[in-house]
Design a protein around this motif. Structure first.
Motif, PDB file in Angstrom:
ATOM      1  N   GLU A  78       0.808  -1.261  -0.035  1.00  0.00           N
ATOM      2  CA  GLU A  78       0.092   0.023  -0.061  1.00  0.00           C
ATOM      3  C   GLU A  78       0.652   1.302   0.201  1.00  0.00           C
ATOM      4  OE1 GLU A  78      -2.549  -0.327   3.354  1.00  0.00           O
ATOM      5  OE2 GLU A  78      -4.148  -1.576   2.191  1.00  0.00           O
ATOM      6  N   CYS A  79       2.017   1.329   0.712  1.00  0.00           N
ATOM      7  CA  CYS A  79       2.776   2.603   1.024  1.00  0.00           C
ATOM      8  C   CYS A  79       4.066   2.646   0.118  1.00  0.00           C
ATOM      9  CB  CYS A  79       2.906   2.671   2.216  1.00  0.00           C
ATOM     10  SG  CYS A  79       1.485   2.971   3.293  1.00  0.00           S
ATOM     11  N   GLY A  80       4.276   1.527  -0.256  1.00  0.00           N
ATOM     12  CA  GLY A  80       5.502   1.339  -1.124  1.00  0.00           C
ATOM     13  C   GLY A  80       7.040   1.244  -0.062  1.00  0.00           C
ATOM     14  N   ALA A  81       8.141   1.534  -0.645  1.00  0.00           N
ATOM     15  CA  ALA A  81       9.155   1.186   0.065  1.00  0.00           C
ATOM     16  C   ALA A  81       9.434   1.977   1.441  1.00  0.00           C
ATOM     17  CB  ALA A  81      10.512   1.677  -0.551  1.00  0.00           C
ATOM     18  N   GLN A  82       9.680   1.235   2.245  1.00  0.00           N
ATOM     19  CA  GLN A  82       9.883   1.992   3.803  1.00  0.00           C
ATOM     20  C   GLN A  82      11.001   1.474   4.407  1.00  0.00           C
ATOM     21  OE1 GLN A  82       6.215   1.587   6.036  1.00  0.00           O
ATOM     22  NE2 GLN A  82       5.320   2.822   4.825  1.00  0.00           N
ATOM     23  N   ARG A  83      11.482   2.075   5.407  1.00  0.00           N
ATOM     24  CA  ARG A  83      12.624   1.597   6.385  1.00  0.00           C
ATOM     25  C   ARG A  83      12.062   0.802   7.326  1.00  0.00           C
ATOM     26  NH1 ARG A  83      16.024   7.225   8.074  1.00  0.00           N
ATOM     27  NH2 ARG A  83      16.786   7.678   5.955  1.00  0.00           N
ATOM     28  N   THR A  97      12.701  -7.976  16.384  1.00  0.00           N
ATOM     29  CA  THR A  97      11.630  -8.824  15.801  1.00  0.00           C
ATOM     30  C   THR A  97      11.361  -8.307  14.404  1.00  0.00           C
ATOM     31  OG1 THR A  97      10.446  -8.687  17.834  1.00  0.00           O
ATOM     32  CG2 THR A  97       9.235  -9.135  16.133  1.00  0.00           C
ATOM     33  N   MET A  98      11.585  -7.189  14.070  1.00  0.00           N
ATOM     34  CA  MET A  98      11.468  -6.633  12.691  1.00  0.00           C
ATOM     35  C   MET A  98      12.665  -7.084  11.938  1.00  0.00           C
ATOM     36  SD  MET A  98       9.930  -5.130  10.351  1.00  0.00           S
ATOM     37  CE  MET A  98       8.463  -4.612  11.407  1.00  0.00           C
ATOM     38  N   SER A  99      13.755  -7.206  12.394  1.00  0.00           N
ATOM     39  CA  SER A  99      15.045  -7.535  11.608  1.00  0.00           C
ATOM     40  C   SER A  99      14.610  -9.101  11.308  1.00  0.00           C
ATOM     41  CB  SER A  99      16.224  -7.522  12.444  1.00  0.00           C
ATOM     42  OG  SER A  99      16.338  -6.097  12.614  1.00  0.00           O
ATOM     43  N   VAL A 111      10.546  -9.728  -0.125  1.00  0.00           N
ATOM     44  CA  VAL A 111      10.841  -8.374  -0.120  1.00  0.00           C
ATOM     45  C   VAL A 111      12.487  -8.379  -0.522  1.00  0.00           C
ATOM     46  CG1 VAL A 111       9.079  -7.979   1.785  1.00  0.00           C
ATOM     47  CG2 VAL A 111      11.665  -8.707   2.404  1.00  0.00           C
ATOM     48  N   ALA A 112      12.855  -7.214  -0.693  1.00  0.00           N
ATOM     49  CA  ALA A 112      14.311  -6.826  -0.930  1.00  0.00           C
ATOM     50  C   ALA A 112      14.498  -5.538  -0.370  1.00  0.00           C
ATOM     51  CB  ALA A 112      14.430  -6.915  -2.496  1.00  0.00           C
ATOM     52  N   ARG A 113      15.900  -5.680  -0.086  1.00  0.00           N
ATOM     53  CA  ARG A 113      16.521  -4.087   0.579  1.00  0.00           C
ATOM     54  C   ARG A 113      17.149  -3.342  -0.579  1.00  0.00           C
ATOM     55  NH1 ARG A 113      17.246  -5.167   6.401  1.00  0.00           N
ATOM     56  NH2 ARG A 113      16.746  -7.289   7.000  1.00  0.00           N
ATOM     57  N   GLU A 114      17.099  -2.035  -0.528  1.00  0.00           N
ATOM     58  CA  GLU A 114      17.848  -1.445  -1.390  1.00  0.00           C
ATOM     59  C   GLU A 114      18.148   0.043  -0.765  1.00  0.00           C
ATOM     60  OE1 GLU A 114      13.996   1.199  -3.569  1.00  0.00           O
ATOM     61  OE2 GLU A 114      14.253  -1.141  -4.322  1.00  0.00           O
ATOM     62  N   PRO A 115      19.441   0.465  -1.017  1.00  0.00           N
ATOM     63  CA  PRO A 115      19.734   1.708  -0.394  1.00  0.00           C
ATOM     64  C   PRO A 115      18.794   2.907  -0.585  1.00  0.00           C
ATOM     65  CG  PRO A 115      21.537   0.920  -2.047  1.00  0.00           C
ATOM     66  CD  PRO A 115      20.128  -0.041  -2.158  1.00  0.00           C
ATOM     67  N   ASP A 116      18.913   3.436   0.591  1.00  0.00           N
ATOM     68  CA  ASP A 116      17.681   4.552   0.651  1.00  0.00           C
ATOM     69  C   ASP A 116      18.601   5.903   0.150  1.00  0.00           C
ATOM     70  OD1 ASP A 116      16.270   6.892   1.375  1.00  0.00           O
ATOM     71  OD2 ASP A 116      15.944   6.357   3.456  1.00  0.00           O
ATOM     72  N   PRO A 117      18.084   6.399  -1.168  1.00  0.00           N
ATOM     73  CA  PRO A 117      18.779   7.701  -1.625  1.00  0.00           C
ATOM     74  C   PRO A 117      18.891   8.721  -0.974  1.00  0.00           C
ATOM     75  CG  PRO A 117      16.556   7.033  -2.879  1.00  0.00           C
ATOM     76  CD  PRO A 117      16.810   5.857  -1.505  1.00  0.00           C
ATOM     77  N   GLY A 120      22.505   7.459   2.728  1.00  0.00           N
ATOM     78  CA  GLY A 120      23.257   6.160   2.064  1.00  0.00           C
ATOM     79  C   GLY A 120      23.683   5.030   3.180  1.00  0.00           C
ATOM     80  N   ARG A 121      23.209   5.481   4.425  1.00  0.00           N
ATOM     81  CA  ARG A 121      23.488   4.577   5.526  1.00  0.00           C
ATOM     82  C   ARG A 121      22.468   3.533   5.861  1.00  0.00           C
ATOM     83  NH1 ARG A 121      24.184   8.569  10.079  1.00  0.00           N
ATOM     84  NH2 ARG A 121      22.568   9.314   8.708  1.00  0.00           N
ATOM     85  N   ALA A 122      21.346   4.057   5.309  1.00  0.00           N
ATOM     86  CA  ALA A 122      19.937   3.452   5.373  1.00  0.00           C
ATOM     87  C   ALA A 122      19.311   2.360   4.463  1.00  0.00           C
ATOM     88  CB  ALA A 122      18.883   4.287   5.778  1.00  0.00           C
ATOM     89  N   TRP A 123      18.529   1.543   4.569  1.00  0.00           N
ATOM     90  CA  TRP A 123      17.962   0.623   3.674  1.00  0.00           C
ATOM     91  C   TRP A 123      16.415   0.987   3.402  1.00  0.00           C
ATOM     92  CZ3 TRP A 123      21.212  -2.206   0.286  1.00  0.00           C
ATOM     93  CH2 TRP A 123      22.315  -2.346   1.023  1.00  0.00           C
TER      94      TRP A 123
END
Length: 174
Positions: A78-83, A97-99, A111-117, A120-123
């Motif tokens: 519903e919301c798209g990519a999120q941290r 728990t989330m990890s 799901v996949a992880r991608e760098p947060d534009p 750069g330290r976050a996904w």
């Protein structure tokens, strides 16, 4: 709407079972009022059924999917990519728990992880194409079940129920 996010309740003014039709101002809106007793009873039934349905829907997405992770997939759809921290806050779980849940979802290819534009330290966590397809298929089937079960309801009543549930959810966030 009152500070608790609930205006009125079953039988709030007329005793006739309408929701949101008014409130008994000044009559002691304590927890022993009939409208809150009815609300508690009906929400208990609804939540018990929702938990059971969530497990079924999770298994429909993937046989190894934990039922608690289904909500994460819906949120991402519903919301798209999120941290991960945003997802944890929304779901109401801790970082560990989330990890763990995200690792399991990655292992299942949902799901996949991608760098947060923006940092750069976050996904950012996103649904994979497979995850999007599977979740979409299950959600469509769930909406079809709702449509069948509520086929004799007036569409305006369905819309009103959705509006009231939205109000309730907003009130519960406070």
């Amino acid at each position: 709407m009152h500070e608790d996010g609930i205006d009125g309740g079953p039988g709030a003014e007329s005793g006739g079972g309408s929701v949101g039709g008014g409130s008994r101002r000044g009559s002691g809106r304590g927890v022993d009022q009939p409208e809150f007793l009815a609300l508690e009873r009906e929400l208990t039934v609804l939540l018990r059924r929702a938990r059971a349905n969530q497990g079924e829907m999770a298994r429909e997405v993937h046989p190894d999917l934990e039922s608690s992770a289904y909500g994460l997939l819906v949120r991402l759809g519903e919301c798209g990519a999120q941290r991960a921290t945003e997802l944890a806050g929304y779901i109401g779980v801790g970082k560990a728990t989330m990890s763990r849940q995200l690792r399991a979802l990655e292992d299942l290819g949902l799901v996949a992880r991608e760098p947060d534009p923006a940092d750069g330290r976050a996904w950012l966590i996103t649904l994979t194409p497979e995850g999007r397809e599977r979740v979409g298929r299950v959600r469509e089937a769930r909406r079809a079940r709702y449509a069948r079960r509520l086929a004799d309801w007036d569409p305006k009543a369905v819309a009103e129920l959705a509006r009231l549930l939205h109000e309730l959810n907003l009130g519960m966030e406070k």
